[in-house]
Design a protein around this motif. Structure first.
Motif, short mmCIF file in Angstrom:
data_model
loop_
_atom_site.label_atom_id
_atom_site.label_comp_id
_atom_site.label_asym_id
_atom_site.label_seq_id
_atom_site.Cartn_x
_atom_site.Cartn_y
_atom_site.Cartn_z
N GLY A 132 0.85 -1.19 0.00
CA GLY A 132 0.00 0.00 0.00
C GLY A 132 0.88 1.24 0.00
O GLY A 132 0.55 2.25 -0.59
N TYR A 133 2.05 1.09 0.64
CA TYR A 133 2.95 2.24 0.80
C TYR A 133 4.22 2.10 -0.03
O TYR A 133 4.85 3.09 -0.36
CB TYR A 133 3.31 2.40 2.28
CG TYR A 133 2.10 2.74 3.11
CD1 TYR A 133 1.71 4.05 3.33
CD2 TYR A 133 1.28 1.71 3.62
CE1 TYR A 133 0.58 4.36 4.05
CE2 TYR A 133 0.14 2.01 4.35
CZ TYR A 133 -0.21 3.34 4.57
OH TYR A 133 -1.34 3.63 5.27
N GLN A 134 4.62 0.88 -0.31
CA GLN A 134 5.85 0.66 -1.07
C GLN A 134 5.81 -0.74 -1.67
O GLN A 134 4.99 -1.58 -1.26
CB GLN A 134 7.07 0.78 -0.15
CG GLN A 134 7.11 -0.29 0.93
CD GLN A 134 8.36 -0.23 1.80
OE1 GLN A 134 8.27 -0.23 3.02
NE2 GLN A 134 9.52 -0.20 1.18
N SER A 135 6.71 -0.99 -2.60
CA SER A 135 6.79 -2.32 -3.19
C SER A 135 7.05 -3.34 -2.08
O SER A 135 7.95 -3.15 -1.26
CB SER A 135 7.94 -2.33 -4.20
OG SER A 135 8.31 -3.67 -4.46
N VAL A 136 6.28 -4.40 -2.07
CA VAL A 136 6.39 -5.36 -0.95
C VAL A 136 7.77 -5.99 -0.92
O VAL A 136 8.32 -6.30 0.14
CB VAL A 136 5.25 -6.40 -1.01
CG1 VAL A 136 5.50 -7.48 -2.03
CG2 VAL A 136 5.00 -7.00 0.34
N MET A 137 8.37 -6.16 -2.10
CA MET A 137 9.66 -6.85 -2.15
C MET A 137 10.81 -6.00 -1.63
O MET A 137 11.93 -6.49 -1.50
CB MET A 137 9.95 -7.33 -3.57
CG MET A 137 9.05 -8.49 -3.96
SD MET A 137 9.86 -9.56 -5.12
CE MET A 137 9.93 -8.52 -6.55
N GLN A 138 10.53 -4.73 -1.34
CA GLN A 138 11.61 -3.89 -0.78
C GLN A 138 11.61 -3.88 0.74
O GLN A 138 12.51 -3.32 1.35
CB GLN A 138 11.49 -2.47 -1.31
CG GLN A 138 12.10 -2.36 -2.69
CD GLN A 138 11.71 -1.10 -3.41
OE1 GLN A 138 11.13 -0.19 -2.82
NE2 GLN A 138 12.01 -1.06 -4.69
N VAL A 139 10.60 -4.49 1.35
CA VAL A 139 10.52 -4.47 2.81
C VAL A 139 11.58 -5.39 3.41
O VAL A 139 11.72 -6.55 3.00
CB VAL A 139 9.11 -4.92 3.28
CG1 VAL A 139 9.06 -5.04 4.79
CG2 VAL A 139 8.06 -3.95 2.77
#
Ligand code: AHG
Ligand code: MN
Ligand code: MN
Length: 357
Positions: free
Chosen positions: A301-308
């Motif tokens: 929702g806030y950023q690409s999930v793969m960057q978490v």
């Protein structure tokens, strides 16, 4: 007329490996053994009530969720099918509290495997599609036992990901970082055959999937997005939308890979201890990798999930994936709220759901 024989998964992986002459066979062994495990699970699931593996195990897992017999059996199949091969340094599963250590009798390898052995397992008793999801990471170069921290790698570090889906047909969907390819299990040969090469998720869609019973817990950007979809032709979107909810994420992901759509299990205020429903390492990241490789997108929702950057092996996260334009629109709604989209006071005052850095 002579027909060209279809490629098996084995042949596909051998052809892929030719591009890396220096590579050993470990990576392919890993993927082929995961595929074999999935065939075993497919047979067990298909037996239904005629098999010995239905119903509840009357056990609560580390997630606080009731385990089905098939959750436990599928987890065992993943372990048995992979711990002996010499290619893994450890495994993480939805059904195990701690990382699985390779037994001392076997060689320790260069990869890590994270998996959800059976996704959508609440659907088993009603004969609705379920699946298995997996993610492959590199292991640190060391002979010590694996730690939880070894798995704290963002999804962008995945070297392969995929899922098997146990529906009317069994399919194995795979990315090794060069597109997404789908293989259908041939019941006669017992082999996965390439049937869906280089899948592309259409950038636009008029189909969305969300569990609307959670709407009172949603954040405003999600409510705004769903309201606009529901308004259809008469609203700002200017087109009618259709809605789906299977309660089996792997089945939703499959529909979206096949014909587009958007799936939302966003973070919400239902349980302040959980920043979302789905798990980062073995649900969100592998599906995110597949989506991006097929031209779609996956976001918190806030950023690409793969960057978490993960901070726990069973970490939960908000997840939105599918047709790129739709995911980007929802992300914009989160990151640039309208003035009248006042944040939910629960998030504002307590900062309960701040995204990990
Ligand atoms: P699992 O069966 O591995 O625990 O995962 C179930 C997940 C996912 O597949 C699905 O989208 C979601 O749970 C369904 O949640 P609701 O019950 O809230 O609809
Ligand atoms: Mn799951
Ligand atoms: Mn599961």
């Amino acid at each position: 007329m002579k027909t060209v024989p279809r490629m098996t998964l084995t042949q596909f992986l051998i052809e892929e490996r030719r591009r890396f002459p220096e590579s050993g066979g470990d990576f392919n062994s890993l993927l082929l053994n995961v595929a074999l495990v999935c065939k075993r699970i497919a047979r067990t699931v298909a037996a239904g009530e005629l098999g010995a593996a239905t119903g509840s195990a009357s056990v609560i897992n580390v997630q606080g969720e009731e385990q089905k017999m098939l959750d436990i059996i599928s987890n065992d199949f993943f372990i048995e099918g992979n711990h002996w091969g010499g290619y893994l340094a450890g495994m993480v599963s939805e059904e195990m509290e701690l990382p699985y250590q390779i037994p001392s009798g076997y060689r320790q390898g260069r990869y890590l495997l994270a998996f959800d052995p059976l996704d959508g397992s609440s659907n088993i008793d009603v004969n609705v599609t379920v699946g298995s999801i997996f993610s492959v990471l590199r292991a640190p170069a060391s002979d010590r036992p694996v730690t939880e921290e070894d798995f704290y790698q963002p999804g962008t570090e995945q070297v392969a990901a995929g899922y098997a889906i146990y529906g009317p047909t069994t399919m194995f969907m795979l990315t090794v970082g060069r597109g997404v390819h789908g293989f259908t299990l041939c019941p006669q040969l017992g082999e996965f055959m390439l049937t869906h090469g280089d899948l592309q998720v259409p950038a636009d869609t008029h189909e969305f999937a969300i569990n609307a019973s959670n709407s009172r817990f949603w954040e405003d950007p999600v409510r705004r997005y769903v309201d606009e979809c529901l308004a259809g032709k008469t609203g700002v979107r200017g087109k009618d939308f259709n809605m789906r909810w299977i309660a089996s994420m792997v089945a939703e992901a499959h529909r979206i890979l096949m014909r587009g759509g958007v799936f939302l299990y966003p973070r919400d205020s239902k349980d302040p201890a959980k920043a979302g429903r789905l798990r980062l390492l073995y649900e969100a990241n592998p599906i995110g990798f597949l989506m991006e490789q097929a031209g779609g997108a996956a976001s918190t929702g806030y950023q690409s999930v793969m960057q978490v950057m993960p901070t726990a092996i069973h970490q939960r996260i908000g997840l939105i994936f599918g047709s790129k334009n739709e995911v980007e629109l929802i992300e914009r709604y989160h990151n640039t709220p309208r003035r009248d989209d006042e944040p939910n006071p629960l998030f504002k005052q307590c900062g309960l759901f701040r995204e990990p850095a």
